[in-house]
Scaffold this motif. Sequence first.
Motif, PDB file in Angstrom:
ATOM      1  N   ARG A   1     -23.255   0.632  13.427  1.00 15.14           N
ATOM      2  CA  ARG A   1     -24.160   0.643  14.570  1.00 15.14           C
ATOM      3  C   ARG A   1     -24.102   1.985  15.300  1.00 15.14           C
ATOM      4  NH1 ARG A   1     -20.935  -4.211  15.435  1.00 15.14           N
ATOM      5  NH2 ARG A   1     -21.945  -5.990  14.381  1.00 15.14           N
ATOM      6  N   PRO A   2     -25.143   2.312  16.052  1.00 17.94           N
ATOM      7  CA  PRO A   2     -25.138   3.566  16.815  1.00 17.94           C
ATOM      8  C   PRO A   2     -23.924   3.657  17.733  1.00 17.94           C
ATOM      9  CG  PRO A   2     -27.324   2.585  16.838  1.00 17.94           C
ATOM     10  CD  PRO A   2     -26.413   1.570  16.219  1.00 17.94           C
ATOM     11  N   GLY A   3     -23.213   4.757  17.662  1.00 17.29           N
ATOM     12  CA  GLY A   3     -22.037   4.967  18.497  1.00 17.29           C
ATOM     13  C   GLY A   3     -20.796   4.259  18.016  1.00 17.29           C
ATOM     14  N   GLU A   4     -20.888   3.550  16.893  1.00 17.31           N
ATOM     15  CA  GLU A   4     -19.744   2.801  16.381  1.00 17.31           C
ATOM     16  C   GLU A   4     -18.949   3.664  15.398  1.00 17.31           C
ATOM     17  OE1 GLU A   4     -18.970  -1.625  14.486  1.00 17.31           O
ATOM     18  OE2 GLU A   4     -20.650  -0.446  13.705  1.00 17.31           O
ATOM     19  N   THR A   5     -17.658   3.411  15.346  1.00 19.26           N
ATOM     20  CA  THR A   5     -16.789   4.036  14.347  1.00 19.26           C
ATOM     21  C   THR A   5     -16.316   2.956  13.386  1.00 19.26           C
ATOM     22  OG1 THR A   5     -16.011   5.743  15.873  1.00 19.26           O
ATOM     23  CG2 THR A   5     -14.648   5.298  13.939  1.00 19.26           C
ATOM     24  N   MET A   6     -16.583   3.175  12.113  1.00 15.25           N
ATOM     25  CA  MET A   6     -16.151   2.213  11.095  1.00 15.25           C
ATOM     26  C   MET A   6     -15.145   2.881  10.172  1.00 15.25           C
ATOM     27  SD  MET A   6     -18.301  -0.167   8.443  1.00 15.25           S
ATOM     28  CE  MET A   6     -18.683  -1.363   9.727  1.00 15.25           C
ATOM     29  N   ALA A   7     -14.028   2.201   9.927  1.00 15.69           N
ATOM     30  CA  ALA A   7     -13.030   2.680   8.972  1.00 15.69           C
ATOM     31  C   ALA A   7     -13.335   2.076   7.605  1.00 15.69           C
ATOM     32  CB  ALA A   7     -11.637   2.294   9.426  1.00 15.69           C
TER      33      ALA A   7
ATOM     34  N   SER B   1      -4.320  12.998   6.854  1.00 14.92           N
ATOM     35  CA  SER B   1      -3.272  12.639   5.892  1.00 14.92           C
ATOM     36  C   SER B   1      -2.137  13.648   5.833  1.00 14.92           C
ATOM     37  CB  SER B   1      -3.882  12.493   4.493  1.00 14.92           C
ATOM     38  OG  SER B   1      -4.474  13.719   4.072  1.00 14.92           O
ATOM     39  N   ALA B   2      -2.402  14.923   6.181  1.00 12.17           N
ATOM     40  CA  ALA B   2      -1.354  15.945   6.058  1.00 12.17           C
ATOM     41  C   ALA B   2      -0.621  16.206   7.369  1.00 12.17           C
ATOM     42  CB  ALA B   2      -1.980  17.250   5.537  1.00 12.17           C
ATOM     43  N   LEU B   3      -0.902  15.398   8.383  1.00 15.11           N
ATOM     44  CA  LEU B   3      -0.305  15.653   9.694  1.00 15.11           C
ATOM     45  C   LEU B   3       0.960  14.820   9.896  1.00 15.11           C
ATOM     46  CD1 LEU B   3      -3.496  15.668  11.970  1.00 15.11           C
ATOM     47  CD2 LEU B   3      -2.522  17.534  10.617  1.00 15.11           C
ATOM     48  N   ASP B   4       1.874  15.385  10.672  1.00 16.00           N
ATOM     49  CA  ASP B   4       3.061  14.603  11.030  1.00 16.00           C
ATOM     50  C   ASP B   4       2.679  13.561  12.077  1.00 16.00           C
ATOM     51  OD1 ASP B   4       3.725  15.639  13.899  1.00 16.00           O
ATOM     52  OD2 ASP B   4       3.365  17.458  12.702  1.00 16.00           O
ATOM     53  N   VAL B   5       3.557  12.619  12.318  1.00 19.91           N
ATOM     54  CA  VAL B   5       3.250  11.476  13.178  1.00 19.91           C
ATOM     55  C   VAL B   5       2.867  11.915  14.586  1.00 19.91           C
ATOM     56  CG1 VAL B   5       4.193   9.380  14.218  1.00 19.91           C
ATOM     57  CG2 VAL B   5       4.757   9.963  11.846  1.00 19.91           C
TER      58      VAL B   5
ATOM     59  N   ARG C   1      -3.970   4.620   6.647  1.00 20.78           N
ATOM     60  CA  ARG C   1      -2.844   4.239   7.491  1.00 20.78           C
ATOM     61  C   ARG C   1      -3.348   3.437   8.693  1.00 20.78           C
ATOM     62  NH1 ARG C   1       0.399   9.909   8.024  1.00 20.78           N
ATOM     63  NH2 ARG C   1      -1.704  10.691   8.382  1.00 20.78           N
ATOM     64  N   PRO C   2      -2.553   2.514   9.166  1.00 17.15           N
ATOM     65  CA  PRO C   2      -2.962   1.702  10.322  1.00 17.15           C
ATOM     66  C   PRO C   2      -3.316   2.559  11.535  1.00 17.15           C
ATOM     67  CG  PRO C   2      -1.032   0.725   9.270  1.00 17.15           C
ATOM     68  CD  PRO C   2      -1.253   2.048   8.606  1.00 17.15           C
TER      69      PRO C   2
ATOM     70  N   TRP D   1      -2.144  -6.366   2.573  1.00 16.98           N
ATOM     71  CA  TRP D   1      -1.269  -5.662   1.618  1.00 16.98           C
ATOM     72  C   TRP D   1      -1.456  -4.154   1.696  1.00 16.98           C
ATOM     73  CZ3 TRP D   1      -3.465  -3.414  -3.039  1.00 16.98           C
ATOM     74  CH2 TRP D   1      -2.497  -2.793  -3.842  1.00 16.98           C
ATOM     75  N   LEU D   2      -2.718  -3.678   1.780  1.00 21.47           N
ATOM     76  CA  LEU D   2      -2.993  -2.244   1.864  1.00 21.47           C
ATOM     77  C   LEU D   2      -2.386  -1.646   3.130  1.00 21.47           C
ATOM     78  CD1 LEU D   2      -6.728  -2.167   0.692  1.00 21.47           C
ATOM     79  CD2 LEU D   2      -4.788  -1.158  -0.512  1.00 21.47           C
ATOM     80  N   MET D   3      -2.466  -2.362   4.234  1.00 20.27           N
ATOM     81  CA  MET D   3      -1.948  -1.843   5.492  1.00 20.27           C
ATOM     82  C   MET D   3      -0.422  -1.893   5.562  1.00 20.27           C
ATOM     83  SD  MET D   3      -4.357  -0.640   7.441  1.00 20.27           S
ATOM     84  CE  MET D   3      -4.907   0.102   5.886  1.00 20.27           C
ATOM     85  N   SER D   4       0.183  -2.849   4.832  1.00 20.76           N
ATOM     86  CA  SER D   4       1.644  -2.985   4.899  1.00 20.76           C
ATOM     87  C   SER D   4       2.359  -2.008   3.993  1.00 20.76           C
ATOM     88  CB  SER D   4       2.056  -4.410   4.520  1.00 20.76           C
ATOM     89  OG  SER D   4       1.804  -4.644   3.140  1.00 20.76           O
ATOM     90  N   GLY D   5       1.713  -1.652   2.864  1.00 17.97           N
ATOM     91  CA  GLY D   5       2.342  -0.765   1.902  1.00 17.97           C
ATOM     92  C   GLY D   5       3.365  -1.445   1.055  1.00 17.97           C
ATOM     93  N   ALA D   6       3.518  -2.778   1.178  1.00 22.78           N
ATOM     94  CA  ALA D   6       4.505  -3.523   0.388  1.00 22.78           C
ATOM     95  C   ALA D   6       3.897  -3.938  -0.939  1.00 22.78           C
ATOM     96  CB  ALA D   6       4.964  -4.748   1.167  1.00 22.78           C
ATOM     97  N   ASP D   7       4.741  -4.417  -1.851  1.00 19.25           N
ATOM     98  CA  ASP D   7       4.242  -4.965  -3.114  1.00 19.25           C
ATOM     99  C   ASP D   7       3.412  -6.196  -2.811  1.00 19.25           C
ATOM    100  OD1 ASP D   7       5.533  -3.044  -4.552  1.00 19.25           O
ATOM    101  OD2 ASP D   7       7.350  -4.262  -4.853  1.00 19.25           O
ATOM    102  N   MET D   8       2.278  -6.302  -3.484  1.00 15.67           N
ATOM    103  CA  MET D   8       1.376  -7.411  -3.201  1.00 15.67           C
ATOM    104  C   MET D   8       1.921  -8.694  -3.810  1.00 15.67           C
ATOM    105  SD  MET D   8      -2.716  -7.480  -3.828  1.00 15.67           S
ATOM    106  CE  MET D   8      -3.782  -8.618  -2.956  1.00 15.67           C
ATOM    107  N   PRO D   9       2.233  -9.697  -3.009  1.00 18.24           N
ATOM    108  CA  PRO D   9       2.742 -10.955  -3.559  1.00 18.24           C
ATOM    109  C   PRO D   9       1.672 -11.655  -4.364  1.00 18.24           C
ATOM    110  CG  PRO D   9       2.294 -11.182  -1.221  1.00 18.24           C
ATOM    111  CD  PRO D   9       2.124  -9.733  -1.539  1.00 18.24           C
ATOM    112  N   HIS D  10       2.121 -12.530  -5.245  1.00 11.31           N
ATOM    113  CA  HIS D  10       1.206 -13.191  -6.170  1.00 11.31           C
ATOM    114  C   HIS D  10       0.125 -13.980  -5.423  1.00 11.31           C
ATOM    115  CE1 HIS D  10      -0.158 -15.134  -9.821  1.00 11.31           C
ATOM    116  NE2 HIS D  10      -0.055 -16.310  -9.223  1.00 11.31           N
ATOM    117  N   ALA D  11       0.545 -14.690  -4.392  1.00 13.94           N
ATOM    118  CA  ALA D  11      -0.434 -15.500  -3.661  1.00 13.94           C
ATOM    119  C   ALA D  11      -1.481 -14.635  -2.991  1.00 13.94           C
ATOM    120  CB  ALA D  11       0.295 -16.374  -2.627  1.00 13.94           C
TER     121      ALA D  11
END
Length: 602
Positions: free
Chosen positions: A380-386, A521-525, A550-551, A586-596
């Motif tokens: 939408r106008p003025g909206e930021t979408m990730a 992506s190349a910046l420190d925290v 990244r979150p 799973w993408l946001m956590s960075g952990a191994d994706m559980p089967h479920a």
Amino acid sequence: MPNSDASAKDRSTIRTLLRLWPYVRPVRTRLGAAAVVAIIASCTGLVFPLVLKWMVDGPVADRDVAGVWFGALLLLLLGVAEALLFGLRRWLVARPLASVEASMRADLFRHLQRLPVAFHDRWASGQLLSRGTTDLMLLRMFLAFPMTFLLVNSVTIVVGVIILLGQDFTLGLVLLAPVVPMVIACAYYEGRYATAARRAQDQVGDLTTVVEESVLGIRIIKGFGRHRSQARAFRELSHTLRGTELAKARILAAIWAVIVTLPETAIGAALVLGTVRVADGGLSAGTLVAFLSTALALRWPVESIGFLLAMTQESATATERYFEVMDAEPEDGAVAAATAGGPADSGAEDGLRFHGVEFRYPDAPPGAPPVLDRIDLHIRPGETMALVGATGSGKTTLTALVPRLHEVTGGRITLDGEDIAAMDRDRLRTLVAVAFEEPTLFSASVGENVLMGAVDSAGDADLARALDVAQAGFAHALPQGTGTQVGEQGLSLSGGQRQRLALARAVVGRPRFLVLDDPLSALDVHTEALVEAALRRVLADTTALIVAHRPSTVQLADRVALLSGGRVTAVGTHQELLRDNAEYAWLMSGADMPHAAEEAAR
């Protein structure tokens, strides 16, 4: 790239070289005058034997010293005139040919800027560089020498043969005997040389690519100790090129052997026959001297044919390689067709929309699934979408479609209701600014690199604001401040510094639409947090699509779109998707994706 051997066989040398006419036409008068001057100069050399005949049969036979001196003076004047005429020819062609080469190189560079990204993805940079340097040098040499002297030498040979036949018809026929076998031999070797010439020029392009990549990637080469493997690759390509050049040399040697041996044999036969006839009183000594002098004067025009034909073949190949690039369809072609009826009425602001967008790369095999499949998305106008997704899901490809770095192969994209395919690219790219994950800087100052993203009227205030948003204040501390040259590829700066300058370039023009491909992506925290805080102010006034991994980056967005397997599988706020979508969590956590969770994401 087309098959070089096949193209060398299928094309016509004359037809290929005629494509140079638009560049030659503006300077045709001087080149034509130079050719006429060269013909006169060359034919002046054929007057020498006639003067010698007069001297031998006249003043020398009559022991007329004054006549001999007069003849010597006449020969001297003819020599000076010939030298001056050839000098005049060189002066006439120097400036026009330099302008032809410069014009062709400028057209090639402009055309490369207009070609789509897909073209540059397919072509090695070394191949393009060799076309703009080595090939254009060959074409300038062709226009300066072979093009003129194939005509000059042909006229000289015809005039010389007429003179020979006029002096003695029988001896003239003896010298003409090798013509037929020479023509057959040249025709036979011409095709073989054309194929070898094309192969050699393509291999020069490959070698240029290796050198360029080795220079640009010198840090990787040194860092991984790969200098020996790079040297080996260079050596192998050099060896291959050497073999091709030797093959060319062997073909050229065969041509020279035929062109030199047959005429020399004919001259020897004519000398023997002429001497016998002089001894029998059937031919004057002056006529024999003139005949042999004319034959020797024709040696260079005849023997140079092989050399000139070889250069002509190489020039035809260079012309073909040049127009392979120039014939590629530029981006502007599609724009002209699309805008013929004028842009659509955009109406009220509607933001950025993807309507059933599909995309597959032009070189994808038939039947391959599309990279992007039926993408429906509304920012939408003025909206930021990730835009979030696993590696290879098509995020970067999707962002490249907005500024039309690639063209959609299905569906359409609209900005405030207007189809971007119907928009002029210059206008589109003033509305949309981009920052890529891999920042590219040019060999220019920091300020010039950043202001590339703004209109020409942008000034120091715009530059300072953009640097502040990107937290790129380090630029002011450089030796010459924002006037500091960053060097090739900006490698004198760190990765984070380059990325911040690329972000500053994206925001400096205050674009209505902003496309950012993982810009932090190349910046420190800590720096990332500062950039995000400043970036929020910019995003409040623009419509933005941000690729995020990244979150912290996702939290800049009002909503998030999850891209999986080339399709948008979920849209919502960060918290909604964390709660309801296992793949996103799973993408946001960075952990191994559980089967479920994996099953739920399918």
